[in-house]
Motif scaffolding. Structure first.
Motif, PDB file in Angstrom:
ATOM      1  N   GLY A   1      -4.411  14.398  -1.059  1.00  0.00           N
ATOM      2  CA  GLY A   1      -4.649  13.328  -0.179  1.00  0.00           C
ATOM      3  C   GLY A   1      -5.606  12.211  -0.389  1.00  0.00           C
ATOM      4  O   GLY A   1      -5.855  12.350  -1.772  1.00  0.00           O
ATOM      5  N   GLY A   2      -5.624  11.028   0.132  1.00  0.00           N
ATOM      6  CA  GLY A   2      -6.671  10.114  -0.359  1.00  0.00           C
ATOM      7  C   GLY A   2      -6.690   8.938   0.546  1.00  0.00           C
ATOM      8  O   GLY A   2      -6.083   8.952   1.743  1.00  0.00           O
TER       9      GLY A   2
ATOM     10  N   GLY B   1       0.512  18.580   2.110  1.00  0.00           N
ATOM     11  CA  GLY B   1       0.137  17.641   1.021  1.00  0.00           C
ATOM     12  C   GLY B   1      -0.022  16.368   1.354  1.00  0.00           C
ATOM     13  O   GLY B   1      -0.106  15.879   2.492  1.00  0.00           O
ATOM     14  N   ILE B   2       0.018  15.421   0.601  1.00  0.00           N
ATOM     15  CA  ILE B   2       0.165  13.989   0.785  1.00  0.00           C
ATOM     16  C   ILE B   2       1.244  13.403   1.671  1.00  0.00           C
ATOM     17  O   ILE B   2       2.383  14.099   1.755  1.00  0.00           O
ATOM     18  CB  ILE B   2       0.402  13.046  -0.504  1.00  0.00           C
ATOM     19  N   GLY B   3       0.945  12.539   2.744  1.00  0.00           N
ATOM     20  CA  GLY B   3       2.191  12.307   3.430  1.00  0.00           C
ATOM     21  C   GLY B   3       1.991  12.270   4.948  1.00  0.00           C
ATOM     22  O   GLY B   3       2.497  11.476   5.742  1.00  0.00           O
ATOM     23  N   ASP B   4       0.699  13.071   5.478  1.00  0.00           N
ATOM     24  CA  ASP B   4       0.544  13.276   6.784  1.00  0.00           C
ATOM     25  C   ASP B   4      -0.706  12.619   6.888  1.00  0.00           C
ATOM     26  O   ASP B   4      -1.284  12.161   6.111  1.00  0.00           O
ATOM     27  CB  ASP B   4       0.773  14.512   7.468  1.00  0.00           C
ATOM     28  N   ASP B   5      -1.321  12.842   8.241  1.00  0.00           N
ATOM     29  CA  ASP B   5      -2.658  12.171   8.181  1.00  0.00           C
ATOM     30  C   ASP B   5      -3.690  12.986   7.646  1.00  0.00           C
ATOM     31  O   ASP B   5      -4.907  12.232   7.383  1.00  0.00           O
ATOM     32  CB  ASP B   5      -2.616  12.002  10.094  1.00  0.00           C
TER      33      ASP B   5
ATOM     34  N   LEU C   1      -8.523  11.618  -3.094  1.00  0.00           N
ATOM     35  CA  LEU C   1      -8.832  10.184  -3.996  1.00  0.00           C
ATOM     36  C   LEU C   1      -8.818   8.974  -3.185  1.00  0.00           C
ATOM     37  O   LEU C   1      -7.599   8.566  -2.665  1.00  0.00           O
ATOM     38  CB  LEU C   1      -7.480  10.260  -5.070  1.00  0.00           C
TER      39      LEU C   1
ATOM     40  N   LEU D   1      -3.585  17.435  -6.034  1.00  0.00           N
ATOM     41  CA  LEU D   1      -3.896  15.890  -5.413  1.00  0.00           C
ATOM     42  C   LEU D   1      -3.268  16.130  -4.000  1.00  0.00           C
ATOM     43  O   LEU D   1      -2.238  16.165  -4.072  1.00  0.00           O
ATOM     44  CB  LEU D   1      -3.624  14.765  -6.069  1.00  0.00           C
TER      45      LEU D   1
ATOM     46  N   ILE E   1       1.648   7.078  -6.367  1.00  0.00           N
ATOM     47  CA  ILE E   1       0.734   8.038  -6.739  1.00  0.00           C
ATOM     48  C   ILE E   1       1.201   9.609  -6.439  1.00  0.00           C
ATOM     49  O   ILE E   1       1.307  10.661  -7.187  1.00  0.00           O
ATOM     50  CB  ILE E   1      -0.552   8.015  -6.053  1.00  0.00           C
TER      51      ILE E   1
ATOM     52  N   GLU F   1       0.791  -1.277  -0.013  1.00  0.00           N
ATOM     53  CA  GLU F   1       0.113  -0.061  -0.029  1.00  0.00           C
ATOM     54  C   GLU F   1       0.858   1.279  -0.071  1.00  0.00           C
ATOM     55  O   GLU F   1       0.627   2.215  -0.626  1.00  0.00           O
ATOM     56  CB  GLU F   1      -1.076  -0.183   1.213  1.00  0.00           C
TER      57      GLU F   1
ATOM     58  N   LEU G   1      -9.145   5.183  -3.357  1.00  0.00           N
ATOM     59  CA  LEU G   1      -9.077   4.092  -4.267  1.00  0.00           C
ATOM     60  C   LEU G   1      -9.333   2.554  -3.528  1.00  0.00           C
ATOM     61  O   LEU G   1      -8.658   2.249  -2.562  1.00  0.00           O
ATOM     62  CB  LEU G   1      -7.742   4.053  -4.894  1.00  0.00           C
TER      63      LEU G   1
HETATM   64  P1  ADP Z   1      -3.696   7.489   7.581  1.00  0.00           P
HETATM   65  O1  ADP Z   1      -3.525   6.055   7.952  1.00  0.00           O
HETATM   66  O2  ADP Z   1      -3.178   8.261   8.702  1.00  0.00           O
HETATM   67  O3  ADP Z   1      -5.018   7.606   6.965  1.00  0.00           O
HETATM   68  P2  ADP Z   1      -2.757   6.563   5.068  1.00  0.00           P
HETATM   69  O4  ADP Z   1      -1.453   5.682   5.334  1.00  0.00           O
HETATM   70  O5  ADP Z   1      -3.960   6.024   4.444  1.00  0.00           O
HETATM   71  O6  ADP Z   1      -2.802   7.528   6.404  1.00  0.00           O
HETATM   72  O7  ADP Z   1      -1.942   7.677   4.039  1.00  0.00           O
HETATM   73  C1  ADP Z   1      -1.030   8.248   3.846  1.00  0.00           C
HETATM   74  C2  ADP Z   1      -1.029   9.373   3.097  1.00  0.00           C
HETATM   75  O8  ADP Z   1      -1.027   9.040   1.720  1.00  0.00           O
HETATM   76  C3  ADP Z   1      -2.078  10.620   3.624  1.00  0.00           C
HETATM   77  O9  ADP Z   1      -1.500  11.726   3.348  1.00  0.00           O
HETATM   78  C4  ADP Z   1      -3.035  10.257   2.473  1.00  0.00           C
HETATM   79  O10 ADP Z   1      -3.993  11.383   2.269  1.00  0.00           O
HETATM   80  C5  ADP Z   1      -2.304   9.736   1.314  1.00  0.00           C
HETATM   81  N1  ADP Z   1      -2.966   8.957   0.360  1.00  0.00           N
HETATM   82  C6  ADP Z   1      -3.412   7.606   0.526  1.00  0.00           C
HETATM   83  N2  ADP Z   1      -4.018   7.166  -0.350  1.00  0.00           N
HETATM   84  C7  ADP Z   1      -3.960   8.046  -1.292  1.00  0.00           C
HETATM   85  C8  ADP Z   1      -4.377   8.069  -2.559  1.00  0.00           C
HETATM   86  N3  ADP Z   1      -5.071   7.219  -3.392  1.00  0.00           N
HETATM   87  N4  ADP Z   1      -4.221   9.198  -3.497  1.00  0.00           N
HETATM   88  C9  ADP Z   1      -3.585  10.491  -2.809  1.00  0.00           C
HETATM   89  N5  ADP Z   1      -3.210  10.220  -1.421  1.00  0.00           N
HETATM   90  C10 ADP Z   1      -3.348   9.297  -0.718  1.00  0.00           C
END
Ligand code: ADP
Ligand code: MG
Length: 321
Positions: A123-124, A29-33, A91, A121, A10, A3, A93
């Motif tokens: 997060g997701g 952006g992407i990478g934190d909670d 996003l 983009l 992504i 994952e 998925l």
């Molecule tokens: P958490 O368990 O805290 O929700 P995740 O491990 O699910 O964190 O996600 C880690 C990071 O990756 C977060 O910033 C999240 O927004 C991003 N992320 C996860 N899946 C996607 C995706 N399909 N597209 C964009 N960002 C994503």
């Protein structure tokens, strides 16, 4: 692929459309909670979300590129229908064990449309399960400027962008095993973002056509408390309908979904703006009827006779809700 590797792919793949410059207001952006986004002072946030499930919202054989493209497009279309300026996307998925080639193609489709519209983009979520893509689009608008379904008045012109009925026709052709050279009508709808923004201050009501002209017009009429008359010969159609008999064509145009064109109502004193928008945005705009006092929708055929559409639901087109 694990994952976190997938998320990294992504994140890296969308980096261009995920710029963290001041313009996008992405503070984290992407990478934190969670992401941190800066909404400019004096503007309001506009939010829309839509999910596409395999087999229901797109054919099973749809390329990953097109799944991503369509998922972003339908959400940007909702922002367009409000007159908003798109900014960010989240996003979600659900993938049945996707490989990196699949994700590569998916990212390319996302990035292509995201770059066109300046969407980052931010997060997701990524899970394993049946193929399903859910996207949340966030945009900006001046306070109170949003176009709504309510607001249409008797005498207003009914205007449609682009052409309609084509996506449903393509879907029907696919389902009967025919090959269509117009597949992009179904796979890559064009969100009318610039048009929506141009309509702010002019249109009295607006909606995007996702479920078919009659169904979506009915939403506007219900919210506005009025009725409408449609002139069938004015309905805009593309090449895919050349050679098809009028009644069949009309039924697609009236009831077929998935076109994501804008349907708006315009007070008649703004009529001259239609050719201006059409020229400046290089988009076809057709006056297809008029708002009336009397409730309900009346469709007039070429002889001025009332036409009763054969199909008003989605069953015929095998579509969704
Ligand atoms: P958490 O368990 O805290 O929700 P995740 O491990 O699910 O964190 O996600 C880690 C990071 O990756 C977060 O910033 C999240 O927004 C991003 N992320 C996860 N899946 C996607 C995706 N399909 N597209 C964009 N960002 C994503
Ligand atoms: Mg967390």
């Amino acid at each position: 692929m694990k994952e976190f590797q997938l998320i990294r792919q992504i994140q890296r793949g969308t980096a261009v459309s995920c710029s963290t410059d001041a313009d996008h207001g992405v503070r984290l952006g992407i990478g934190d909670d969670a992401a941190v986004l800066e909404v400019p002072v004096g503007q309001h946030l506009v939010a829309a979300t839509d999910t596409l499930n395999a087999g229901t919202h797109f054919p099973d054989d749809t390329a990953p590129y097109d799944i991503a493209y369509k998922c972003l497009a339908v959400n940007l279309s909702d922002l367009a229908a409000m007159g908003a300026t798109p900014r960010w996307a989240l996003l979600s998925l659900s993938l049945p064990g996707a490989d990196s080639t699949w994700v590569q193609s998916f990212i390319a489709g996302f990035k292509s449309l995201a770059t066109d519209h300046g969407v980052a983009l931010v997060g997701g979520d990524t899970t394993s399960g049946p193929l399903s893509v859910s996207l949340t689009a966030l945009g900006l608008i001046q306070p109170g400027a949003q176009l709504m379904r309510s607001g249409a008045n008797p005498g207003d012109l009914l205007v449609v962008s682009g052409t309609i009925g084509g996506a449903a026709r393509v879907l029907d052709m696919l389902q009967t095993g025919e090959v269509s050279s117009h597949r992009q009508l179904l796979d890559r709808p064009q969100p009318r973002v610039k048009l929506g923004q141009a309509l702010v201050g002019y249109a009295s009501a607006c909606i995007d056509i996702s479920d078919g002209l009659l169904a979506d017009l009915a939403h506007v009429l219900e919210a506005s408390g009025c009725g409408a008359r449609i002139k069938l010969e004015q309905l805009p159609h593309g090449e895919i309908f050349i050679g098809l008999e009028d009644r069949l064509k009309w039924d697609y145009q009236l009831s077929g979904g998935d076109d994501y064109e804008l349907l708006f109502t315009l007070p008649p004193h703004h009529k001259e703006m239609i050719s201006t928008w059409s020229r400046e945005l290089d988009i076809r705009l057709s006056i297809v009827g008029e708002i009336e006092d009397a409730e309900g929708i009346r469709c007039m055929d070429t002889d001025g006779a009332l036409y009763d559409p054969q199909y008003t639901g989605f069953e015929h087109f095998g579509q969704r809700s």
